[in-house]
Write an enzyme that holds these catalytic residues in place. Sequence first.
Site, PDB file in Angstrom:
ATOM      1  N   HIS A   3       0.838  -1.177   0.000  1.00  0.00           N
ATOM      2  CA  HIS A   3       0.072  -0.010  -0.145  1.00  0.00           C
ATOM      3  C   HIS A   3       0.851   1.088  -0.003  1.00  0.00           C
ATOM      4  O   HIS A   3       1.939   1.327   0.771  1.00  0.00           O
ATOM      5  CB  HIS A   3      -0.789   0.049   1.204  1.00  0.00           C
ATOM      6  CG  HIS A   3      -1.761   1.240   1.512  1.00  0.00           C
ATOM      7  ND1 HIS A   3      -1.549   2.028   2.611  1.00  0.00           N
ATOM      8  CD2 HIS A   3      -2.330   1.834   0.782  1.00  0.00           C
ATOM      9  CE1 HIS A   3      -2.496   3.022   2.576  1.00  0.00           C
ATOM     10  NE2 HIS A   3      -2.802   2.897   1.503  1.00  0.00           N
ATOM     11  N   HIS A  80       2.435  11.248  -1.502  1.00  0.00           N
ATOM     12  CA  HIS A  80       1.441  10.884  -0.474  1.00  0.00           C
ATOM     13  C   HIS A  80       1.494  11.631   0.489  1.00  0.00           C
ATOM     14  O   HIS A  80       2.265  11.647   1.478  1.00  0.00           O
ATOM     15  CB  HIS A  80       1.780   9.370   0.218  1.00  0.00           C
ATOM     16  CG  HIS A  80       0.646   8.975   0.966  1.00  0.00           C
ATOM     17  ND1 HIS A  80       0.907   8.298   2.006  1.00  0.00           N
ATOM     18  CD2 HIS A  80      -0.752   9.121   0.811  1.00  0.00           C
ATOM     19  CE1 HIS A  80      -0.081   8.053   2.842  1.00  0.00           C
ATOM     20  NE2 HIS A  80      -1.267   8.617   1.973  1.00  0.00           N
TER      21      HIS A  80
END
Length: 288
Positions: A3, A80
């Site tokens: 992830h 991110h």
Amino acid sequence: GSHDSFSFYIDEASPVGPEQPETVQNFVSVFGTVAKKLMRKWLATQTMNFTSQLGAGIRYFDLRISTKPRDPDNELYFAHGLFSAKVKEGLEEINAFLTEHPKEVVFLDFNHFYGMQKYHHEKLVQMLKDTYGNKMCPAIFAHEVTLQYLWEKEHQVLVFYHSPVAVEVAFLWPGQMMPAPWANTTDPEKLIQFLQASITERRKKGSFFISQVVLTPKASTVVKGVASGLRETITERALPAMMEWVRTQKAGESGVNIITADFVELGDFISTVIKLNYALGEGEDDTT
């Protein structure tokens, strides 16, 4: 699968990503480097780079791409919350592994795009062509993709692209062929209920499918464990329950397909998922 696969590379010196809310932008503008160091503890979901992940057995990569504000080079970055490595460097790192291991196959899932215009997508598509060339498998029906088929065609890369651009390019698989339902919870019990329900509802044919064994912190969780970070506050504590769920799964059309996690080196996550494949080979019912 991993992830936020690229998040090992998150750079504390980078600007805050364009997708971050104003509260985060303000926090960083006031506290600067200190704020970014704390952010990294919550944004970095992996400790291994691409090469190490591949060596450990990861074959699915969750990729989020962004432009950088006021960047004169119009470079593309993994992102991110904060910016990570340049996309070109990451793709080349994966390609080096594939060239050395011609029977290995990877799934590259480009599922979030930030600050990207049409020409940025064109740049990324060209980058994929230049890096992987004929290693990329054109989009076909999911159930036609066997290792034997890929080896015969010398394909090693399946690229999933969650943007309308995918329709125009033969080697881009549409994003809907790689659904990844997200539990968005900090509670391991709720996560497991969600994962189980998702598998029950999974369509039997036509797409790959991701089970995200991932807990998502709330703002209050971050405030309480601000100096500890995601791994210590959430992932490690929930690991036994999550791994118990993984161990009891069955692979196949009516079971799990791809399983992703944070900090994939923890426990025996990778070896446990790989073992599910061997169990699949033993049962005649699940081999279709």
